[in-house]
Design an enzyme around this catalytic site. Structure first.
Site, PDB file in Angstrom:
ATOM      1  N   ARG A  13      -3.823  11.686  -1.292  1.00  0.00           N
ATOM      2  CA  ARG A  13      -2.899  10.552  -1.138  1.00  0.00           C
ATOM      3  C   ARG A  13      -1.497  10.913  -1.630  1.00  0.00           C
ATOM      4  O   ARG A  13      -0.496  10.417  -1.107  1.00  0.00           O
ATOM      5  CB  ARG A  13      -3.431   9.305  -1.839  1.00  0.00           C
ATOM      6  CG  ARG A  13      -3.649   9.483  -3.316  1.00  0.00           C
ATOM      7  CD  ARG A  13      -4.402   8.307  -3.905  1.00  0.00           C
ATOM      8  NE  ARG A  13      -4.826   8.609  -5.259  1.00  0.00           N
ATOM      9  CZ  ARG A  13      -4.646   7.808  -6.299  1.00  0.00           C
ATOM     10  NH1 ARG A  13      -4.059   6.643  -6.150  1.00  0.00           N
ATOM     11  NH2 ARG A  13      -5.061   8.154  -7.494  1.00  0.00           N
ATOM     12  N   SER A  40      -1.134   3.030  -5.499  1.00  0.00           N
ATOM     13  CA  SER A  40      -2.333   3.690  -4.982  1.00  0.00           C
ATOM     14  C   SER A  40      -2.010   4.582  -3.792  1.00  0.00           C
ATOM     15  O   SER A  40      -2.649   5.595  -3.566  1.00  0.00           O
ATOM     16  CB  SER A  40      -3.370   2.653  -4.549  1.00  0.00           C
ATOM     17  OG  SER A  40      -3.797   1.904  -5.655  1.00  0.00           O
ATOM     18  N   GLU A  61      -3.395  -8.103   5.002  1.00  0.00           N
ATOM     19  CA  GLU A  61      -3.428  -6.905   5.834  1.00  0.00           C
ATOM     20  C   GLU A  61      -3.304  -7.221   7.320  1.00  0.00           C
ATOM     21  O   GLU A  61      -2.720  -6.438   8.081  1.00  0.00           O
ATOM     22  CB  GLU A  61      -4.719  -6.112   5.574  1.00  0.00           C
ATOM     23  CG  GLU A  61      -4.822  -5.523   4.172  1.00  0.00           C
ATOM     24  CD  GLU A  61      -5.309  -6.509   3.116  1.00  0.00           C
ATOM     25  OE1 GLU A  61      -5.684  -7.646   3.488  1.00  0.00           O
ATOM     26  OE2 GLU A  61      -5.314  -6.171   1.925  1.00  0.00           O
ATOM     27  N   PHE A  86      -9.514  -1.734   4.066  1.00  0.00           N
ATOM     28  CA  PHE A  86      -8.643  -2.830   4.508  1.00  0.00           C
ATOM     29  C   PHE A  86      -7.715  -2.392   5.639  1.00  0.00           C
ATOM     30  O   PHE A  86      -7.049  -3.222   6.252  1.00  0.00           O
ATOM     31  CB  PHE A  86      -7.844  -3.375   3.319  1.00  0.00           C
ATOM     32  CG  PHE A  86      -8.691  -3.576   2.085  1.00  0.00           C
ATOM     33  CD1 PHE A  86      -9.948  -4.156   2.186  1.00  0.00           C
ATOM     34  CD2 PHE A  86      -8.252  -3.161   0.847  1.00  0.00           C
ATOM     35  CE1 PHE A  86     -10.743  -4.314   1.059  1.00  0.00           C
ATOM     36  CE2 PHE A  86      -9.049  -3.325  -0.280  1.00  0.00           C
ATOM     37  CZ  PHE A  86     -10.298  -3.901  -0.175  1.00  0.00           C
ATOM     38  N   HIS A 112      -8.092   6.185  -0.241  1.00  0.00           N
ATOM     39  CA  HIS A 112      -9.337   5.773  -0.890  1.00  0.00           C
ATOM     40  C   HIS A 112     -10.492   5.682   0.103  1.00  0.00           C
ATOM     41  O   HIS A 112     -11.360   4.814   0.002  1.00  0.00           O
ATOM     42  CB  HIS A 112      -9.162   4.443  -1.625  1.00  0.00           C
ATOM     43  CG  HIS A 112      -8.223   4.518  -2.794  1.00  0.00           C
ATOM     44  ND1 HIS A 112      -6.921   4.940  -2.676  1.00  0.00           N
ATOM     45  CD2 HIS A 112      -8.395   4.225  -4.107  1.00  0.00           C
ATOM     46  CE1 HIS A 112      -6.338   4.904  -3.858  1.00  0.00           C
ATOM     47  NE2 HIS A 112      -7.198   4.479  -4.755  1.00  0.00           N
ATOM     48  N   ASP A 120     -15.227   1.953  -8.076  1.00  0.00           N
ATOM     49  CA  ASP A 120     -15.022   0.627  -7.469  1.00  0.00           C
ATOM     50  C   ASP A 120     -16.223   0.185  -6.635  1.00  0.00           C
ATOM     51  O   ASP A 120     -16.415  -1.005  -6.388  1.00  0.00           O
ATOM     52  CB  ASP A 120     -13.765   0.614  -6.594  1.00  0.00           C
ATOM     53  CG  ASP A 120     -12.508   0.367  -7.418  1.00  0.00           C
ATOM     54  OD1 ASP A 120     -12.632  -0.148  -8.552  1.00  0.00           O
ATOM     55  OD2 ASP A 120     -11.419   0.702  -6.932  1.00  0.00           O
ATOM     56  N   ARG A 170      -8.825   9.510  -2.752  1.00  0.00           N
ATOM     57  CA  ARG A 170      -8.281   9.209  -4.063  1.00  0.00           C
ATOM     58  C   ARG A 170      -8.337  10.373  -5.065  1.00  0.00           C
ATOM     59  O   ARG A 170      -7.371  10.591  -5.783  1.00  0.00           O
ATOM     60  CB  ARG A 170      -9.048   8.020  -4.652  1.00  0.00           C
ATOM     61  CG  ARG A 170      -8.537   7.641  -6.021  1.00  0.00           C
ATOM     62  CD  ARG A 170      -9.493   6.652  -6.676  1.00  0.00           C
ATOM     63  NE  ARG A 170      -8.931   6.122  -7.890  1.00  0.00           N
ATOM     64  CZ  ARG A 170      -9.653   5.449  -8.770  1.00  0.00           C
ATOM     65  NH1 ARG A 170     -10.936   5.218  -8.565  1.00  0.00           N
ATOM     66  NH2 ARG A 170      -9.091   4.994  -9.860  1.00  0.00           N
TER      67      ARG A 170
END
Lengths: 317, 281
Positions: A13, A40, A61, A86, A112, A120, A170
């Protein structure tokens, strides 16, 4: 055998963030949108340098995808940023109608992705996104393997006219591709040469494939490792040329075996050159909380899983 | 500047087009199309500042997005009469190999269409993006949209409505077709939405109501007011009160003709209420 080493690990990322920042300096039409995940997605540098070209959408989104589609009408090249879950499943209809069917020049940038999101858990670990995106007509799907390749891919997709799904992760992973690489959409990279088995891998699994090839070499098995950073359009020639030499293939991806890279490869083989194939990926399951390494181990997404798959597929030749 | 009579004649011809298009393929959405005929005729022929020809970016000209894509018959007829493509092409509506898909799309390269619509609730977001692109391009022209009232039940609208005022997108005029009907019945039966005006006001929009949404003069007057409100830091909403099925007595005030085509007798009856003005395609 050609071997790969690394001196540094970095998250893919951040490669996106660096690529976007460079685009901010070189391409005045590039604009960025984010749904409350600037940190993020590592978009800070672009935003700092180009505040007028950044759109903070908030936690919305669907609206982000629509606004991105609209920004292309006026010549902008929008890069949307949020988590892969998302960026795809949550907004599938918006992407389908307003972006893909409308053929808008939107770059859907998704971080991610996959199990390595880690703690998560399953709600945030999408393992179906490659399938969802590759099924959309006209959508290009890219899943780079390290920091340098992600940066190069980010820069390259701005030059491509049409919708693109760019997927990255990530955790920090080894950097083993050159910093000055030229990224060619749809062109697979052959990383090692081999004669016994072909391993085609994408994303974070490419490094694991290289590790697997070392372990296989110790066992006297010669593996050819191919980095498939572009899942659609798929470099069928690279795959067919390789299996012509090796006679069997293992695909490896941080994604459900249903709908991912493995199935795309299987179609190429079935219609051109039927070849024994084994699939490394998640076995039609959701993920769970854990460290990335624990999850890769539990769900069979690491070098040793690739080694096992290679040994299995060689027996099927 | 067209006079009211010319716009009314065009509207009547658009109504005939709608009825004949839907009848020919025995499918499509005549009710909402008929109700929005005056508005779209006025928009394309009087209100919007348009350039000749069509390009996707619409720089330095007003652009329009149809969010409730199922009223494609009225959109296609108005686009054709505005010169975007030959009126005769209306003959191909919903037929195989046609550019006039059941719901509008850019996929077939039909001039005048800048986004696909049909799956409801997405048009306002797209329009906001286009409006913000105009600002980045220092382009002072406007973005217009049309939405169904039932369409407001889609949550994405409210994301967009919240965003528009927060980000001061004041170069946009969003029109809501308040006909009070949706496929399954009246909006008050299916999902009562309360005061749409209060909701837009509460979300920070300027709101204009056009009580007679099937009256050309009322539309021109109301839209002039709406236009005067642009550029003042707030997005602008127009509540256009129309009658679904307007211009055909047996189609009015009911949801029954939302997505149903007239049979031969019904077509003849409906056309007799809307005599030829400019000639049929």
């Amino acid at each position: 055998m050609k071997t790969y080493t690394y001196t540094e690990k970095k998250d893919t990322r951040s490669g996106f963030g660096a690529g976007l920042a460079e685009l901010g300096r070189t391409n005045p039409n590039v604009v960025a949108l984010c749904a409350d995940l600037i940190g993020s997605l590592k978009m800070d540098e672009f935003i700092k340098e180009n505040p007028e070209r950044f759109f903070q959408i908030g936690i919305a989104e669907a609206n982000m995808m629509g606004i991105a589609a609209g920004l292309t009408i006026g010549g902008k090249i929008p890069f949307t940023g949020t988590f892969a879950n998302f960026s795809t499943g949550r907004v599938y209809d918006q992407i389908r109608q307003s972006i893909a069917y409308s053929n808008k020049n939107v770059k859907i940038c998704a971080s991610h992705a996959g199990l390595t999101l880690g703690e998560d858990g399953a709600t945030h670990q999408i393992l179906e996104d490659i399938g969802l995106m590759k099924m959309l007509p006209g959508m290009t799907v890219i899943n780079p393997c390290d920091y340098n390749q992600t940066k190069a891919a980010t820069i390259a997709i701005a030059e491509h006219d049409g919708p693109v799904y760019l997927r990255f992760g990530r955790p920090s992973v080894p950097i083993f591709t050159p910093a000055d690489q030229k990224f060619e959409i749809g062109k697979a990279l052959q990383l090692t040469e081999g004669t016994d088995v072909t391993i085609v891998a994408t994303g974070h699994l490419v490094w694991e494939a290289l590790e697997a090839s070392k372990a296989l070499y110790e066992k006297g098995i010669s593996a050819e490792v191919i980095d498939i950073h572009t899942i659609k359009p798929l470099d069928a020639k690279a795959i067919l040329d390789s299996v012509s030499k090796t006679g069997c293939i293992v695909t490896a991806e941080e994604h459900n075996i249903l709908g991912g890279l493995g199935e795309s490869v299987a179609r190429v083989l079935a219609t051109n050159k039927p070849t024994p194939q084994e699939f490394v990926g998640t076995q039609d399951t959701f993920g769970e909380s854990g460290t990335p390494a624990q999850l890769m181990d539990k769900y069979g997404l690491n070098a040793s899983a690739i080694v096992n798959a290679c040994e299995t597929v060689i027996k099927r030749k | 500047m067209a006079n009211t009579k010319e716009l009314q004649d065009l509207t009547t011809q658009v109504r005939r087009d709608i009825l004949r298009m839907v009848h020919k393929v025995n499918s499509g959405h005549p009710g909402g199309s008929l109700g929005c005929a005056e508005f779209l005729v006025a928009l394309y022929n009087e209100i919007m500042d348009r350039k000749d020809g069509f390009d996707m970016d619409g720089i330095n000209e007003d652009v329009f997005f149809l969010s409730n894509g199922h009223i494609s018959p009225v959109f296609y007829s108005v686009l054709a009469h505005a010169g975007y493509f030959p009126v005769e092409e209306l003959n191909t509506f919903r037929l195989i190999d046609s550019r006039l898909q059941g719901h509008p799309t850019t996929h077939e390269g039909l001039p005048g269409v800048r986004i696909a619509s049909g799956s409801l609730g997405q048009g306002m977001s797209v329009a906001l993006g286009a409006a913000q692109a105009k600002k980045l391009n220092n382009d002072s022209t406007l973005v217009y949209t049309l939405h169904g009232d039932g369409e407001l039940q889609e949550g994405q609208n409210w994301e967009a409505i919240m965003y528009a005022s927060a980000k001061k997108v004041d170069n946009i005029i969003c029109t809501i077709d308040l006909n009070g009907q949706q496929i399954d019945g009246s909006t008050d039966t299916v999902l009562p939405m309360g005061s749409i005006e209060s909701k837009f006001v509460a979300f920070g929009w300027d709101v204009i109501t056009i009580e007679e949404g099937n009256d050309i003069d009322a539309i021109l007057k109301g839209m002039a007011k709406a236009k005067a409100l642009t550029g003042k830091g707030k997005p602008v909403c127009v509540l256009l009160k129309t009658v679904m099925g307007h211009g055909v007595d047996f189609m009015m005030y009911t949801h029954a003709w939302h997505g149903k085509a007239p049979n031969d007798d019904q077509l003849e009856n409906a056309l007799s209420q809307n005599p030829v003005t400019l000639g049929d395609y």
